[in-house]
Design a protein around this motif. Sequence first.
Motif, mmCIF file in Angstrom:
data_model
loop_
_atom_site.group_PDB
_atom_site.id
_atom_site.type_symbol
_atom_site.label_atom_id
_atom_site.label_comp_id
_atom_site.label_asym_id
_atom_site.label_seq_id
_atom_site.Cartn_x
_atom_site.Cartn_y
_atom_site.Cartn_z
ATOM 1 N N ALA A 1 5.711 -8.696 0.191
ATOM 2 C CA ALA A 1 5.773 -7.254 0.500
ATOM 3 C C ALA A 1 4.594 -6.818 1.363
ATOM 4 O O ALA A 1 4.675 -5.842 2.109
ATOM 5 C CB ALA A 1 5.795 -6.437 -0.797
ATOM 6 N N THR A 2 3.499 -7.587 1.315
ATOM 7 C CA THR A 2 2.314 -7.244 2.115
ATOM 8 C C THR A 2 2.640 -7.333 3.612
ATOM 9 O O THR A 2 2.214 -6.507 4.408
ATOM 10 C CB THR A 2 1.155 -8.200 1.759
ATOM 11 O OG1 THR A 2 0.963 -8.187 0.339
ATOM 12 C CG2 THR A 2 -0.132 -7.796 2.441
ATOM 13 N N ASP A 3 3.480 -8.340 3.959
ATOM 14 C CA ASP A 3 3.918 -8.471 5.365
ATOM 15 C C ASP A 3 4.818 -7.302 5.750
ATOM 16 O O ASP A 3 4.815 -6.855 6.900
ATOM 17 C CB ASP A 3 4.717 -9.776 5.551
ATOM 18 C CG ASP A 3 3.831 -11.017 5.617
ATOM 19 O OD1 ASP A 3 4.342 -12.111 5.309
ATOM 20 O OD2 ASP A 3 2.641 -10.887 5.971
ATOM 21 N N MET A 4 5.615 -6.799 4.797
ATOM 22 C CA MET A 4 6.576 -5.743 5.122
ATOM 23 C C MET A 4 5.846 -4.445 5.454
ATOM 24 O O MET A 4 6.257 -3.700 6.334
ATOM 25 C CB MET A 4 7.565 -5.546 3.966
ATOM 26 C CG MET A 4 8.417 -6.780 3.675
ATOM 27 S SD MET A 4 9.097 -7.568 5.166
ATOM 28 C CE MET A 4 10.223 -6.293 5.707
ATOM 29 N N TRP A 5 4.740 -4.174 4.756
ATOM 30 C CA TRP A 5 3.932 -2.980 5.085
ATOM 31 C C TRP A 5 3.436 -3.105 6.532
ATOM 32 O O TRP A 5 3.599 -2.188 7.337
ATOM 33 C CB TRP A 5 2.752 -2.861 4.123
ATOM 34 C CG TRP A 5 1.799 -1.740 4.441
ATOM 35 C CD1 TRP A 5 0.849 -1.716 5.439
ATOM 36 C CD2 TRP A 5 1.718 -0.466 3.790
ATOM 37 N NE1 TRP A 5 0.192 -0.510 5.444
ATOM 38 C CE2 TRP A 5 0.689 0.270 4.437
ATOM 39 C CE3 TRP A 5 2.398 0.114 2.719
ATOM 40 C CZ2 TRP A 5 0.349 1.564 4.038
ATOM 41 C CZ3 TRP A 5 2.035 1.400 2.320
ATOM 42 C CH2 TRP A 5 1.031 2.108 2.982
ATOM 43 N N ALA A 6 2.895 -4.282 6.862
ATOM 44 C CA ALA A 6 2.368 -4.506 8.223
ATOM 45 C C ALA A 6 3.475 -4.327 9.251
ATOM 46 O O ALA A 6 3.252 -3.764 10.335
ATOM 47 C CB ALA A 6 1.779 -5.910 8.322
ATOM 48 N N LEU A 7 4.687 -4.734 8.887
ATOM 49 C CA LEU A 7 5.818 -4.590 9.808
ATOM 50 C C LEU A 7 6.114 -3.103 10.040
ATOM 51 O O LEU A 7 6.496 -2.686 11.136
ATOM 52 C CB LEU A 7 7.047 -5.295 9.227
ATOM 53 C CG LEU A 7 8.181 -5.489 10.226
ATOM 54 C CD1 LEU A 7 7.831 -6.554 11.232
ATOM 55 C CD2 LEU A 7 9.465 -5.808 9.517
ATOM 56 N N GLY A 8 5.885 -2.303 9.010
ATOM 57 C CA GLY A 8 6.050 -0.845 9.161
ATOM 58 C C GLY A 8 5.058 -0.307 10.161
ATOM 59 O O GLY A 8 5.402 0.520 11.027
ATOM 60 N N VAL A 9 3.817 -0.818 10.097
ATOM 61 C CA VAL A 9 2.784 -0.369 11.044
ATOM 62 C C VAL A 9 3.170 -0.779 12.464
ATOM 63 O O VAL A 9 3.086 0.017 13.404
ATOM 64 C CB VAL A 9 1.393 -0.942 10.667
ATOM 65 C CG1 VAL A 9 0.327 -0.478 11.661
ATOM 66 C CG2 VAL A 9 1.007 -0.529 9.245
ATOM 67 N N VAL A 10 3.671 -2.022 12.609
ATOM 68 C CA VAL A 10 4.083 -2.497 13.942
ATOM 69 C C VAL A 10 5.200 -1.621 14.493
ATOM 70 O O VAL A 10 5.172 -1.199 15.651
ATOM 71 C CB VAL A 10 4.525 -3.980 13.878
ATOM 72 C CG1 VAL A 10 5.157 -4.422 15.191
ATOM 73 C CG2 VAL A 10 3.347 -4.888 13.535
ATOM 74 N N THR A 11 6.169 -1.277 13.635
ATOM 75 C CA THR A 11 7.305 -0.445 14.074
ATOM 76 C C THR A 11 6.817 0.925 14.525
ATOM 77 O O THR A 11 7.187 1.424 15.594
ATOM 78 C CB THR A 11 8.320 -0.270 12.925
ATOM 79 O OG1 THR A 11 8.669 -1.562 12.418
ATOM 80 C CG2 THR A 11 9.570 0.456 13.406
ATOM 81 N N TYR A 12 5.922 1.509 13.742
ATOM 82 C CA TYR A 12 5.358 2.841 14.063
ATOM 83 C C TYR A 12 4.670 2.794 15.433
ATOM 84 O O TYR A 12 4.860 3.663 16.286
ATOM 85 C CB TYR A 12 4.357 3.225 12.968
ATOM 86 C CG TYR A 12 3.767 4.621 13.067
ATOM 87 C CD1 TYR A 12 2.767 4.912 14.003
ATOM 88 C CD2 TYR A 12 4.177 5.643 12.223
ATOM 89 C CE1 TYR A 12 2.208 6.176 14.089
ATOM 90 C CE2 TYR A 12 3.612 6.911 12.294
ATOM 91 C CZ TYR A 12 2.630 7.172 13.238
ATOM 92 O OH TYR A 12 2.080 8.437 13.322
ATOM 93 N N ILE A 13 3.935 1.706 15.688
ATOM 94 C CA ILE A 13 3.206 1.563 16.956
ATOM 95 C C ILE A 13 4.176 1.390 18.119
ATOM 96 O O ILE A 13 4.042 2.025 19.169
ATOM 97 C CB ILE A 13 2.231 0.359 16.878
ATOM 98 C CG1 ILE A 13 1.072 0.685 15.921
ATOM 99 C CG2 ILE A 13 1.707 -0.003 18.266
ATOM 100 C CD1 ILE A 13 0.131 -0.489 15.650
ATOM 101 N N LEU A 14 5.224 0.555 17.899
ATOM 102 C CA LEU A 14 6.184 0.320 18.995
ATOM 103 C C LEU A 14 6.843 1.631 19.421
ATOM 104 O O LEU A 14 7.113 1.873 20.595
ATOM 105 C CB LEU A 14 7.265 -0.687 18.567
ATOM 106 C CG LEU A 14 6.873 -2.156 18.380
ATOM 107 C CD1 LEU A 14 8.116 -3.030 18.306
ATOM 108 C CD2 LEU A 14 5.979 -2.640 19.503
#
Length: 277
Positions: free
Chosen positions: A196-209
Amino acid sequence: LVPWSDDLFEKYYDICEELGSGQFAVVRRVVCKATGEEFAAKFIRKRRYATSRRGVTRAHIEREVDVLTEIGGHDAIIRLFAVFETPSEVILVLELVSGGELFDHVCAKECLDEAEAAAFIKQILLGVKHLHSRYICHLDLKPENVMLKRRGETQIKLIDFGLSRRIPPGSQTKDMIGTPEFVAPEIVNFEALGTATDMWALGVVTYILLSGGSPFLGQTRDETFCNITAVDYHFDDCYFHSTSALAKDFIRRLFVRDPRKRATAEDCLRHPWITGP
Ligand SMILES: Cc1ccc2c(c1)c1c3c(c(C)cc1n2CCCN)C(=O)NC3=O
């Protein structure tokens, strides 16, 4: 299995320009003398003495090699071809990608349109789903570690598994690692890490994109950590005025404090923002 050779690296490869460097590693483009094929070689400095703070321990390097060996077959994961060892360093011979960082692609456009962002995120989700199916966590997902296979294409490659490790369910792995603006609350609070730690980071990446902005970034590291543990973010109208409710809902399901309630890679791949109309 990937061969570990203590043969002379320079005997087989011409070493070309530097592609990037980190704390204890340098990545260079190299060319195989026999075939002319190009690779990315990651030169990792070995830790000389147990008490030293410089360099990487051999166990840590073996962890990266083992992870890459186990998951390297997936299209979205960079491939490891060989490992060389000298007294002072370990050299990973990796697949070379030519499309540059997803980060550059976003910067060039300031931010992406939703269809393009969703296509990239879907690719990253497929790679992360593959990792997580083996309980392997990347633990350093960020735009710099998502490379494009070729310029102008959406095929991505996840790189840099230097922090990755296997974290089986129920194990109480804790560590303070990763890049502050991408770490999940469980890292800041030194609680159990997991997929789940990777999934949070993926949320940050999506927000940035989608926006070019970073959701939790503060003036200082501590302010960033405060924003993360308080899950204090918002969709600035100046960035998100034309972003769909679906895209915002996708991100909301990842910025969930409790890792057990956070969307998994499988959940995300079924989300209508990814499956599309
Ligand atoms: C064309 C190009 C330019 C920079 C590259 C790479 C390729 C690259 C590569 C890798 C790594 C770990 C870092 C890399 N870097 C450093 C920057 C990565 N964020 C790698 O594993 N394969 C690459 O092609």
